[in-house]
Design a protein around this motif. Structure first.
Motif, PDB file in Angstrom:
ATOM      1  N   VAL A   1       0.849  -1.190   0.000  1.00 30.10           N
ATOM      2  CA  VAL A   1       0.000   0.000   0.000  1.00 30.10           C
ATOM      3  C   VAL A   1       0.886   1.241   0.000  1.00 30.10           C
ATOM      4  N   ILE A   2       0.802   2.038  -1.054  1.00 30.75           N
ATOM      5  CA  ILE A   2       1.611   3.249  -1.191  1.00 30.75           C
ATOM      6  C   ILE A   2       0.958   4.421  -0.472  1.00 30.75           C
ATOM      7  N   TRP A   3      -0.353   4.446  -0.531  1.00 28.27           N
ATOM      8  CA  TRP A   3      -1.080   5.586   0.053  1.00 28.27           C
ATOM      9  C   TRP A   3      -2.530   5.188   0.223  1.00 28.27           C
ATOM     10  N   GLU A   4      -3.165   5.715   1.246  1.00 32.06           N
ATOM     11  CA  GLU A   4      -4.605   5.505   1.409  1.00 32.06           C
ATOM     12  C   GLU A   4      -5.191   6.662   2.186  1.00 32.06           C
ATOM     13  N   THR A   5      -6.479   6.862   1.975  1.00 33.31           N
ATOM     14  CA  THR A   5      -7.188   7.924   2.684  1.00 33.31           C
ATOM     15  C   THR A   5      -8.643   7.515   2.841  1.00 33.31           C
ATOM     16  N   LYS A   6      -9.248   8.055   3.866  1.00 35.97           N
ATOM     17  CA  LYS A   6     -10.669   7.816   4.088  1.00 35.97           C
ATOM     18  C   LYS A   6     -11.407   9.141   4.012  1.00 35.97           C
ATOM     19  N   GLU A   7     -12.503   9.112   3.300  1.00 37.59           N
ATOM     20  CA  GLU A   7     -13.313  10.312   3.110  1.00 37.59           C
ATOM     21  C   GLU A   7     -14.773   9.946   3.333  1.00 37.59           C
ATOM     22  N   ASN A   8     -15.522  10.814   3.939  1.00 40.55           N
ATOM     23  CA  ASN A   8     -16.942  10.570   4.136  1.00 40.55           C
ATOM     24  C   ASN A   8     -17.708  10.800   2.829  1.00 40.55           C
ATOM     25  N   GLU A   9     -18.562   9.868   2.499  1.00 40.69           N
ATOM     26  CA  GLU A   9     -19.479   9.998   1.351  1.00 40.69           C
ATOM     27  C   GLU A   9     -18.731  10.359   0.063  1.00 40.69           C
ATOM     28  N   LEU A  10     -17.718   9.568  -0.262  1.00 43.33           N
ATOM     29  CA  LEU A  10     -16.925   9.824  -1.463  1.00 43.33           C
ATOM     30  C   LEU A  10     -17.739   9.520  -2.735  1.00 43.33           C
ATOM     31  N   HIS A  11     -18.309   8.356  -2.771  1.00 44.69           N
ATOM     32  CA  HIS A  11     -19.189   7.917  -3.869  1.00 44.69           C
ATOM     33  C   HIS A  11     -18.624   8.240  -5.262  1.00 44.69           C
ATOM     34  N   PRO A  12     -17.527   7.608  -5.653  1.00 40.66           N
ATOM     35  CA  PRO A  12     -16.958   7.870  -6.980  1.00 40.66           C
ATOM     36  C   PRO A  12     -17.890   7.401  -8.102  1.00 40.66           C
ATOM     37  N   ILE A  13     -17.832   8.117  -9.215  1.00 42.53           N
ATOM     38  CA  ILE A  13     -18.591   7.750 -10.419  1.00 42.53           C
ATOM     39  C   ILE A  13     -17.667   7.145 -11.468  1.00 42.53           C
ATOM     40  N   SER A  14     -16.466   7.698 -11.570  1.00 37.66           N
ATOM     41  CA  SER A  14     -15.529   7.237 -12.589  1.00 37.66           C
ATOM     42  C   SER A  14     -14.104   7.472 -12.109  1.00 37.66           C
ATOM     43  N   LEU A  15     -13.216   6.563 -12.465  1.00 39.29           N
ATOM     44  CA  LEU A  15     -11.806   6.652 -12.071  1.00 39.29           C
ATOM     45  C   LEU A  15     -10.957   6.283 -13.282  1.00 39.29           C
ATOM     46  N   LYS A  16     -10.011   7.174 -13.656  1.00 42.58           N
ATOM     47  CA  LYS A  16      -9.187   6.941 -14.841  1.00 42.58           C
ATOM     48  C   LYS A  16      -7.748   7.376 -14.583  1.00 42.58           C
ATOM     49  N   TYR A  17      -6.832   6.766 -15.339  1.00 44.25           N
ATOM     50  CA  TYR A  17      -5.421   7.153 -15.267  1.00 44.25           C
ATOM     51  C   TYR A  17      -5.087   8.032 -16.466  1.00 44.25           C
ATOM     52  N   ASP A  18      -4.486   9.178 -16.193  1.00 44.39           N
ATOM     53  CA  ASP A  18      -4.053  10.120 -17.221  1.00 44.39           C
ATOM     54  C   ASP A  18      -2.582   9.858 -17.493  1.00 44.39           C
ATOM     55  N   LYS A  19      -2.278   9.164 -18.566  1.00 52.72           N
ATOM     56  CA  LYS A  19      -0.905   8.769 -18.876  1.00 52.72           C
ATOM     57  C   LYS A  19      -0.029   9.983 -19.141  1.00 52.72           C
ATOM     58  N   ARG A  20      -0.526  10.966 -19.881  1.00 50.12           N
ATOM     59  CA  ARG A  20       0.276  12.137 -20.214  1.00 50.12           C
ATOM     60  C   ARG A  20       0.600  12.966 -18.973  1.00 50.12           C
ATOM     61  N   GLY A  21      -0.338  13.054 -18.063  1.00 50.27           N
ATOM     62  CA  GLY A  21      -0.108  13.834 -16.849  1.00 50.27           C
ATOM     63  C   GLY A  21       0.392  12.998 -15.682  1.00 50.27           C
ATOM     64  N   ASN A  22       0.553  11.672 -15.888  1.00 50.82           N
ATOM     65  CA  ASN A  22       0.975  10.751 -14.822  1.00 50.82           C
ATOM     66  C   ASN A  22       0.192  11.028 -13.533  1.00 50.82           C
ATOM     67  N   ARG A  23      -1.124  10.889 -13.649  1.00 48.46           N
ATOM     68  CA  ARG A  23      -1.984  11.146 -12.502  1.00 48.46           C
ATOM     69  C   ARG A  23      -3.273  10.337 -12.642  1.00 48.46           C
ATOM     70  N   PHE A  24      -3.915  10.116 -11.539  1.00 56.44           N
ATOM     71  CA  PHE A  24      -5.251   9.536 -11.542  1.00 56.44           C
ATOM     72  C   PHE A  24      -6.269  10.666 -11.402  1.00 56.44           C
ATOM     73  N   LEU A  25      -7.404  10.500 -12.054  1.00 53.48           N
ATOM     74  CA  LEU A  25      -8.497  11.450 -11.943  1.00 53.48           C
ATOM     75  C   LEU A  25      -9.748  10.700 -11.496  1.00 53.48           C
ATOM     76  N   MET A  26     -10.422  11.264 -10.511  1.00 56.20           N
ATOM     77  CA  MET A  26     -11.627  10.627  -9.988  1.00 56.20           C
ATOM     78  C   MET A  26     -12.784  11.623 -10.028  1.00 56.20           C
ATOM     79  N   LEU A  27     -13.920  11.148 -10.529  1.00 53.63           N
ATOM     80  CA  LEU A  27     -15.104  11.986 -10.647  1.00 53.63           C
ATOM     81  C   LEU A  27     -16.170  11.536  -9.657  1.00 53.63           C
ATOM     82  N   THR A  28     -16.767  12.519  -8.990  1.00 54.94           N
ATOM     83  CA  THR A  28     -17.971  12.279  -8.200  1.00 54.94           C
ATOM     84  C   THR A  28     -19.084  13.133  -8.789  1.00 54.94           C
ATOM     85  N   ALA A  29     -20.242  13.078  -8.205  1.00 49.21           N
ATOM     86  CA  ALA A  29     -21.374  13.820  -8.752  1.00 49.21           C
ATOM     87  C   ALA A  29     -21.186  15.323  -8.681  1.00 49.21           C
TER      88      ALA A  29
END
Length: 734
Positions: A150-178
Motif C-alpha cells: 500500500v503506497i497511500w490511502e485515505t478515508k473520506e466521508n461519502e466519497l461515492h466515486p462515479i468514474s476513475l481513470k489514469y491520465d498517462k500524459r499527466g501521470n496522474r489519476f483522476l476521480m469523478l464524483t457527482a
C-alpha cells in the motif's frame, strides 16, 4: 447516356473530369449488434472492454459476458472468474485486469499479477504506470504497488466515486464524483479537488483538456490553472452517461444514443436500431480492429470502421439486391413479418414495382456501359423482360400494369388516388384494382400512375441507347411506341380497364391547364409528356409524335408550362396539389430530364429546356442528392455538386432495414421555420442518421417501423450513373 455526351462536345467532358470525385478508400461504418442471450435477459450491464486478443467482454450483474455470434452469453472460459465477485474491469497494456471484492488481478502475464485491496465496498479502480492500482470505495481510496504494498490511502466521508481513470500524459489519476473532479498524483499522493460542479456524470481527457459530462450538457476544463468553459448543450442529446477518448476522437454516450465529435465541431450520431440494440448508453470503449464498442441497457453494439471505396460498397449492395430483392425479375423491398428480422422476409407487390425496377435496370445499364460486365447485361435483360410483361399482361394495348402476381397471392390493395373507403368497397369485395388474366392464373394491378410511366420511358430510352444487342434495343423502342400510342389514342390519358382515366395518368390540356401556373403539376405534366413524345420520336423517327408535341406546344402552351423556372412553384389557396412541395415529383422530373433536354427537336429548344432543368436543380441542391446531380450532368451540365454527391454516397447506410428513427430531440441541429419544401433543419442530415427513402424524402428525418428492408438500387443507380457520367472515377487503391 454515353451517346448523348457527344452532343454537348469536348468541353463537357473536360469539365466533368475536372470535377470528378476520385474514388479512394474511406472509412465506412456499420454496426454489429449483440443481444442478451434469453437465459440472462434483463441483467444489468455495467462495462465493456476488449483486449489484444480481439476478445470483447461485458461486465454485468450476472458476471462477465462474452460477445460471440451476435449474442451476449455468460463467459465460462476462465472457470475461477465465474466464482469471483467481479465489480469492475479495465484494460492495461491491452490485457484485461479485474477488480473483485477482495483483489485486483489479471489472467495475463502468466497470472502473476494479483494484489489484495482490503476495501469492503470497493467500486472503481484504475491501473497506472508500473501496475500501480488505485482502488476506490464509497468512503476510501487506496494506491497499491505491483507487489501489493500500500503506497497511500485515505478515508473520506461519502466519497461515492462515479468514474476513475489514469491520465498517462499527466501521470496522474483522476476521480469523478457527482459534484467534483479530483486529482491524485502517484509520486506525491493526496486527494486534490480540481473542479467543483453539480450533476456530473462522466469525463474523458482530450487534447484540449478535460471534458466533463453532466445531466444537461458538456463542460470543458482547460488551461493552467484549470478553467471551465460554458456548458455546451448543442448536442444530439444532453443527458450524458459516458465519455471516452478513442484515438483522439471523443465519443459521448447518452440516454438517447451515442455520438462522436468531428473535426468540424459537429457530431456523427449513432442512435436507433440501425446502430444500437437500444439508445440508453451505459459505456463506450475502444474495440478490436478499429471498432468502437457501445454497451447499452439491453445489449452491445460494435461500430466497425473499414476501409472501402464507393465501388466496393456497390459490390456489396449488388449482392444484397440479387439475394433478397428480385421478384419475378421486378425489384422489390423485402417485407418483414417480424420487425428487424431478415429471416422473416417475404415479397409482395407495391404501387410502383415498374418504377423501382426501372431504376435498378437503369443502374445495371450504366454498369454495363462502364464495365462491359456480362453479369450487368444479364441482370438488365432479366429486369427488362419483367418490365415488358407489365404491358403484355394487360388487355389494353400499351397500358402498363403497376405490378403482377399469381392469383390469390396479391397483397398490396392500396392504389394512389383512391380513398380507404373506396378500396374497401371495391377491392375487398371484388378485387377491381387487381384484374384476372384470361387463363385465370395471374392478376395484374391496375390504376397505373404517371410515376410508373416516367420509369418506363426513362429506362426504355436508356435501354435503346445502351443495350448491346439490336434485337433487344428494338424491343425497348417498341415499348416506347406502344405506351406513347396508348396515351395519344386515349386523348392524353392513361385509360384503365374500365374505360376511365387513372387518377394520375393525365396529360390532357383540359386537365393540365386547369391548374394555376404556380401548381407543380402543370409544369411537371407538361414536361413529362413533351419528354415522352421527344423520346419516342428520337427512336422511331415517326413524325406523328413530333407533330403531336408541337400541337401541345403551339395550341396549349406546353413548352411555356414546362419552361417556367422551378421557383414559380408555390402554394395556391384552394389547390390540394400545392399545399407542400412534392418530392416524389422531383423523382419523376429528374428521371425525365435526359429525354427532355437531350432529345429536344432543335438546339434552341434544347437550350431553353436545359435552363429550366438547371433552375430545378438549383432548388434541389441543398438535398445533396447524387442521382439528381448525375442525371443533371447527363443533360450536358458543366457544373454539378461532385463532393456533395460523394458525401451522400459515403454516408449511405450499409443497413437498409427501415428502422424507427427519431431526430426530433436533437439540440445540435439548427431548426428553420416551417416551409413549403418541408425542410426541418438548416442542412440535410447524413443518410445514416435519418429515415431511408427512395430519393423522394431527403428531409424526412423521423419515422420507420423496421417492417422492410429497402432494395439497394437506391444506392446502385446513383453510383453507376455517376460512373457513367464520369463524375466518379474507377476505384483507386491507395
Amino acid at each position: 447516356m454515353r451517346k448523348l455526351i457527344v452532343v454537348v462536345g469536348l468541353i463537357f467532358s473536360i469539365v466533368v473530369n475536372a470535377q470528378q470525385y476520385t474514388d479512394t478508400p474511406y472509412l465506412q461504418d456499420y454496426a454489429v449488434k449483440y443481444e442478451l442471450q434469453e437465459t440472462i435477459g434483463g441483467t444489468a450491464l455495467w462495462q465493456v472492454e476488449s483486449d489484444r486478443n480481439l476478445a470483447i467482454k461485458v461486465l454485468s450483474a450476472d458476471g462477465l459476458l462474452n460477445a460471440f455470434g451476435n449474442e451476449l452469453s455468460l463467459d465460462l472460459q476462465y472457470r475461477p472468474l465465474t466464482d469471483m465477485n467481479i465489480i469492475a474491469f479495465d484494460n492495461y497494456q491491452d490485457q484485461f485486469v479485474y477488480l473483485t471484492d477482495t483483489s485486483v488481478l489479471s489472467n495475463a502475464w502468466g497470472g502473476t499479477y494479483e494484489v489484495e485491496h482490503g476495501l469492503t465496498t470497493a467500486s472503481h479502480f484504475a491501473i497506472g504506470s508500473d501496475f500501480k492500482a488505485l482502488v476506490a470505495s464509497i468512503n476510501a481510496l487506496k494506491l497499491i504497488g505491483k507487489e501489493g504494498k500500500v503506497i497511500w490511502e485515505t478515508k473520506e466521508n461519502e466519497l461515492h466515486p462515479i468514474s476513475l481513470k489514469y491520465d498517462k500524459r499527466g501521470n496522474r489519476f483522476l476521480m469523478l464524483t457527482a459534484n467534483a473532479l479530483y486529482e491524485i498524483v502517484p509520486e506525491k499522493p493526496e486527494l486534490k479537488k480540481i473542479y467543483s460542479g453539480s450533476n456530473l456524470t462522466a469525463f474523458a481527457l482530450s487534447e484540449n483538456g478535460i471534458v466533463l459530462g453532466t445531466g444537461n450538457g458538456v463542460i470543458t476544463l482547460s488551461g493552467n490553472p484549470l478553467k471551465a468553459g460554458e456548458i455546451n448543450q448543442k448536442l444530439p442529446w444532453t443527458e450524458i452517461t459516458s465519455i471516452t477518448n478513442i484515438n483522439e476522437q471523443l465519443w459521448f454516450g447518452s440516454t438517447k444514443g451515442a455520438f462522436k465529435l468531428r473535426e468540424d465541431g459537429k457530431y456523427d450520431y449513432y442512435a436507433s436500431k440501425r446502430w444500437l440494440v437500444d439508445d440508453v448508453v451505459i459505456d463506450i470503449a475502444k474495440g478490436p480492429e478499429n471498432s468502437v464498442l457501445i454497451a447499452t441497457k439491453t445489449g452491445l453494439s460494435q461500430i466497425n470502421f473499414v476501409s472501402m471505396t464507393l465501388a466496393e460498397k456497390a459490390d456489396y449492395f449488388q449482392k444484397i439486391q440479387r439475394l433478397r430483392h428480385i421478384r419475378y425479375g421486378l425489384t422489390v423491398n423485402l417485407e418483414l413479418k417480424t420487425p428487424g428480422d431478415l429471416t422473416s422476409g417475404y415479397y409482395h407487390d407495391t404501387d410502383n414495382d415498374g418504377l423501382w425496377t426501372s431504376m435498378y435496370l437503369a443502374g445495371e445499364l450504366y454498369r454495363y456501359a462502364v464495365t462491359k460486365d456480362e453479369d450487368a447485361k444479364q441482370n438488365a435483360y432479366e429486369a427488362f423482360e419483367a418490365m415488358e410483361r407489365l404491358t403484355a399482361i394487360t388487355p389494353m394495348h400499351g397500358f402498363p400494369a403497376r405490378s403482377f402476381e399469381r392469383d390469390g397471392y396479391e397483397v398490396g390493395l392500396h392504389a394512389n388516388g383512391f380513398s380507404e373507403e373506396w378500396y374497401k368497397k371495391h377491392v375487398a369485395e371484388n378485387g377491381r384494382i387487381w384484374r384476372l388474366t384470361p387463363d385465370g392464373k395471374w392478376r395484374w394491378k391496375s390504376t397505373t400512375s404517371s410515376d410508373e410511366t416516367c420509369g418506363h420511358f426513362y429506362v426504355h430510352a436508356l435501354f435503346a441507347e445502351l443495350a448491346p444487342d439490336q434485337e433487344w434495343r428494338d424491343r425497348a423502342i417498341h415499348q416506347l411506341k406502344i405506351q406513347m400510342d396508348h396515351i395519344m389514342d386515349n386523348n392524353w390519358y392513361l385509360v384503365d380497364w374500365n374505360g376511365e382515366p387513372t387518377a394520375w395518368g393525365k396529360w390532357n390540356p383540359k386537365y393540365v391547364n386547369s391548374f394555376p401556373i404556380n401548381v407543380g403539376d402543370r409544369r411537371l405534366n407538361s414536361t413529362l409528356i413533351l419528354s415522352f413524345l421527344q423520346t419516342t420520336y428520337h427512336f422511331t423517327k415517326d413524325e406523328k409524335y413530333k407533330k403531336a408535341a408541337l400541337k401541345l406546344i403551339k395550341r396549349y402552351g406546353y413548352d411555356e408550362n414546362a419552361n417556367r423556372p422551378a421557383t414559380t412553384i408555390g402554394y395556391v389557396e384552394g389547390e390540394d396539389l400545392s399545399d407542400r412541395w412534392n418530392h416524389s415529383d422531383d423523382e419523376m422530373y429528374f428521371l425525365t430530364i435526359p429525354g427532355f433536354v437531350n432529345y429536344s427537336f432543335t438546339e434552341e429548344q434544347r437550350k431553353k429546356h436545359f435552363e429550366t432543368v438547371k433552375s430545378h436543380w438549383e432548388v434541389e441542391r441543398s438535398e445533396k442528392n447524387p442521382l439528381w446531380n448525375y442525371l443533371f450532368a447527363l443533360t450536358g451540365s458543366t457544373t454539378i455538386d461532385s463532393e456533395e454527391s460523394a458525401w451522400n454516397l459515403r454516408e449511405f447506410p450499409m443497413d437498409l432495414i427501415d428502422w424507427k428513427i427519431d431526430n426530433s430531440h436533437r439540440k445540435d441541429l439548427i431548426m428553420i421555420e416551417p416551409n413549403f419544401r418541408s425542410q426541418t433543419y438548416s442542412e440535410v442530415l447524413p443518410g445514416d442518421e435519418r429515415v431511408l427513402h427512395k430519393h423522394n424524402g431527403a428531409y424526412k428525418n423521423n419515422g420507420g417501423n423496421a417492417r422492410q428492408e429497402y432494395a439497394p438500387y437506391i444506392y446502385l443507380l446513383p453510383y453507376w450513373a455517376g460512373r457513367y457520367a464520369e463524375a466518379i472515377s474507377a476505384p483507386v487503391k491507395e
